[in-house]
Design a protein around this motif. Structure first.
Motif, PDB file in Angstrom:
ATOM      1  N   UNK A  33     -69.860  50.864  37.887  1.00 13.95           N
ATOM      2  CA  UNK A  33     -69.155  50.705  36.620  1.00 13.95           C
ATOM      3  C   UNK A  33     -68.341  49.420  36.665  1.00 13.95           C
ATOM      4  N   UNK A  34     -68.312  48.738  35.537  1.00 12.38           N
ATOM      5  CA  UNK A  34     -67.608  47.472  35.453  1.00 12.38           C
ATOM      6  C   UNK A  34     -66.139  47.742  35.143  1.00 12.38           C
ATOM      7  N   UNK A  35     -65.244  47.220  35.985  1.00 14.07           N
ATOM      8  CA  UNK A  35     -63.818  47.484  35.830  1.00 14.07           C
ATOM      9  C   UNK A  35     -63.186  46.624  34.733  1.00 14.07           C
ATOM     10  N   UNK A  36     -63.623  45.395  34.607  1.00  7.89           N
ATOM     11  CA  UNK A  36     -63.033  44.501  33.612  1.00  7.89           C
ATOM     12  C   UNK A  36     -64.027  44.260  32.485  1.00  7.89           C
ATOM     13  N   UNK A  37     -63.554  43.839  31.309  1.00  7.59           N
ATOM     14  CA  UNK A  37     -64.476  43.579  30.203  1.00  7.59           C
ATOM     15  C   UNK A  37     -65.346  42.351  30.486  1.00  7.59           C
ATOM     16  N   UNK A  38     -66.481  42.302  29.816  1.00 11.76           N
ATOM     17  CA  UNK A  38     -67.398  41.181  30.009  1.00 11.76           C
ATOM     18  C   UNK A  38     -66.766  39.893  29.484  1.00 11.76           C
ATOM     19  N   UNK A  39     -67.046  38.811  30.175  1.00 11.39           N
ATOM     20  CA  UNK A  39     -66.539  37.512  29.746  1.00 11.39           C
ATOM     21  C   UNK A  39     -67.420  36.942  28.645  1.00 11.39           C
ATOM     22  N   UNK A  40     -66.838  36.092  27.859  1.00  8.11           N
ATOM     23  CA  UNK A  40     -67.571  35.392  26.817  1.00  8.11           C
ATOM     24  C   UNK A  40     -68.613  34.488  27.473  1.00  8.11           C
ATOM     25  N   UNK A  41     -69.829  34.373  26.917  1.00  8.71           N
ATOM     26  CA  UNK A  41     -70.858  33.524  27.532  1.00  8.71           C
ATOM     27  C   UNK A  41     -70.424  32.069  27.691  1.00  8.71           C
ATOM     28  N   UNK A  42     -69.623  31.575  26.757  1.00  4.46           N
ATOM     29  CA  UNK A  42     -69.186  30.187  26.852  1.00  4.46           C
ATOM     30  C   UNK A  42     -68.147  30.010  27.966  1.00  4.46           C
ATOM     31  N   UNK A  43     -67.337  31.031  28.216  1.00  3.85           N
ATOM     32  CA  UNK A  43     -66.400  31.004  29.338  1.00  3.85           C
ATOM     33  C   UNK A  43     -67.166  31.009  30.655  1.00  3.85           C
ATOM     34  N   UNK A  44     -68.205  31.827  30.731  1.00  2.00           N
ATOM     35  CA  UNK A  44     -69.043  31.853  31.926  1.00  2.00           C
ATOM     36  C   UNK A  44     -69.690  30.491  32.157  1.00  2.00           C
ATOM     37  N   UNK A  45     -70.121  29.856  31.072  1.00  2.00           N
ATOM     38  CA  UNK A  45     -70.739  28.533  31.174  1.00  2.00           C
ATOM     39  C   UNK A  45     -69.746  27.533  31.746  1.00  2.00           C
ATOM     40  N   UNK A  46     -68.520  27.549  31.247  1.00  2.00           N
ATOM     41  CA  UNK A  46     -67.506  26.615  31.732  1.00  2.00           C
ATOM     42  C   UNK A  46     -67.183  26.879  33.204  1.00  2.00           C
ATOM     43  N   UNK A  47     -67.100  28.142  33.602  1.00  2.17           N
ATOM     44  CA  UNK A  47     -66.829  28.468  35.000  1.00  2.17           C
ATOM     45  C   UNK A  47     -67.969  28.010  35.904  1.00  2.17           C
ATOM     46  N   UNK A  48     -69.202  28.191  35.453  1.00  5.90           N
ATOM     47  CA  UNK A  48     -70.352  27.761  36.253  1.00  5.90           C
ATOM     48  C   UNK A  48     -70.373  26.250  36.404  1.00  5.90           C
ATOM     49  N   UNK A  49     -70.064  25.530  35.339  1.00  7.87           N
ATOM     50  CA  UNK A  49     -70.026  24.072  35.423  1.00  7.87           C
ATOM     51  C   UNK A  49     -68.880  23.598  36.310  1.00  7.87           C
ATOM     52  N   UNK A  50     -67.766  24.346  36.324  1.00  4.67           N
ATOM     53  CA  UNK A  50     -66.650  23.976  37.190  1.00  4.67           C
ATOM     54  C   UNK A  50     -67.006  24.173  38.667  1.00  4.67           C
ATOM     55  N   UNK A  51     -67.823  25.202  38.979  1.00  7.21           N
ATOM     56  CA  UNK A  51     -68.221  25.441  40.361  1.00  7.21           C
ATOM     57  C   UNK A  51     -69.208  24.398  40.859  1.00  7.21           C
ATOM     58  N   UNK A  52     -70.099  23.949  39.986  1.00  7.81           N
ATOM     59  CA  UNK A  52     -71.115  22.980  40.370  1.00  7.81           C
ATOM     60  C   UNK A  52     -71.053  21.819  39.379  1.00  7.81           C
ATOM     61  N   UNK A  53     -70.360  20.765  39.760  1.00  2.00           N
ATOM     62  CA  UNK A  53     -70.154  19.648  38.826  1.00  2.00           C
ATOM     63  C   UNK A  53     -71.434  18.864  38.571  1.00  2.00           C
ATOM     64  N   UNK A  54     -72.403  18.950  39.471  1.00  2.00           N
ATOM     65  CA  UNK A  54     -73.661  18.225  39.265  1.00  2.00           C
ATOM     66  C   UNK A  54     -74.667  19.050  38.482  1.00  2.00           C
ATOM     67  N   UNK A  55     -74.309  20.283  38.147  1.00  2.00           N
ATOM     68  CA  UNK A  55     -75.224  21.170  37.430  1.00  2.00           C
ATOM     69  C   UNK A  55     -75.280  20.858  35.947  1.00  2.00           C
ATOM     70  N   UNK A  56     -76.245  21.441  35.291  1.00  2.00           N
ATOM     71  CA  UNK A  56     -76.416  21.260  33.849  1.00  2.00           C
ATOM     72  C   UNK A  56     -76.875  22.592  33.260  1.00  2.00           C
ATOM     73  N   UNK A  57     -76.254  23.005  32.170  1.00  2.00           N
ATOM     74  CA  UNK A  57     -76.638  24.234  31.478  1.00  2.00           C
ATOM     75  C   UNK A  57     -77.115  23.844  30.090  1.00  2.00           C
ATOM     76  N   UNK A  58     -78.358  24.164  29.797  1.00  2.00           N
ATOM     77  CA  UNK A  58     -78.945  23.763  28.522  1.00  2.00           C
ATOM     78  C   UNK A  58     -78.858  24.832  27.449  1.00  2.00           C
TER      79      UNK A  58
END
Length: 105
Positions: A33-58
């Motif tokens: 069971x998920x304890x916290x609410x789901x994050x917004x997809x755009x927030x997830x995108x920003x977090x992923x880009x922050x973890x990998x600065x050379x990455x690209x999300x299309x």
């Protein structure tokens, strides 16, 4: 010849108990069971880009409910509100006239 019959018998018995063996080798997945609410997809995108600065999300996939909410919000900013015209009766629905082609000679 006997070796072939032994191999055929073993593989046949494995096929006969395929479901039981599959369940034993691959137990069903347990979803926690998920304890916290789901994050917004755009927030997830920003977090992923922050973890990998050379990455690209299309693209970002949205859940159907969020997608509908996002489209409604987007359209409310882009389009004027629609005006509804109340109908007097079901028979008063306007119809489109067929265009006439005129006389063909």
């Amino acid at each position: 010849m006997a070796f072939f019959l032994i191999i055929a018998g073993l593989t046949g018995s494995v096929l006969a108990f395929y479901g039981e063996l599959e369940h034993w080798l691959n137990p069903p997945e347990q979803v926690a069971a998920q304890a916290s609410p789901m994050l917004d997809p755009f927030t997830l995108r920003e977090r992923a880009l922050a973890l990998n600065t050379r990455g690209q999300i299309n693209s970002v996939s949205l859940a159907p409910a969020k997608l509908e909410q996002y489209i409604r919000q987007l359209l409310s900013h882009c389009l004027p509100p629609l005006k509804t015209i109340p109908l007097k009766s079901p028979n008063s629905i306007p119809t489109l006239a067929k265009p006439s082609l005129g006389k063909l000679s």
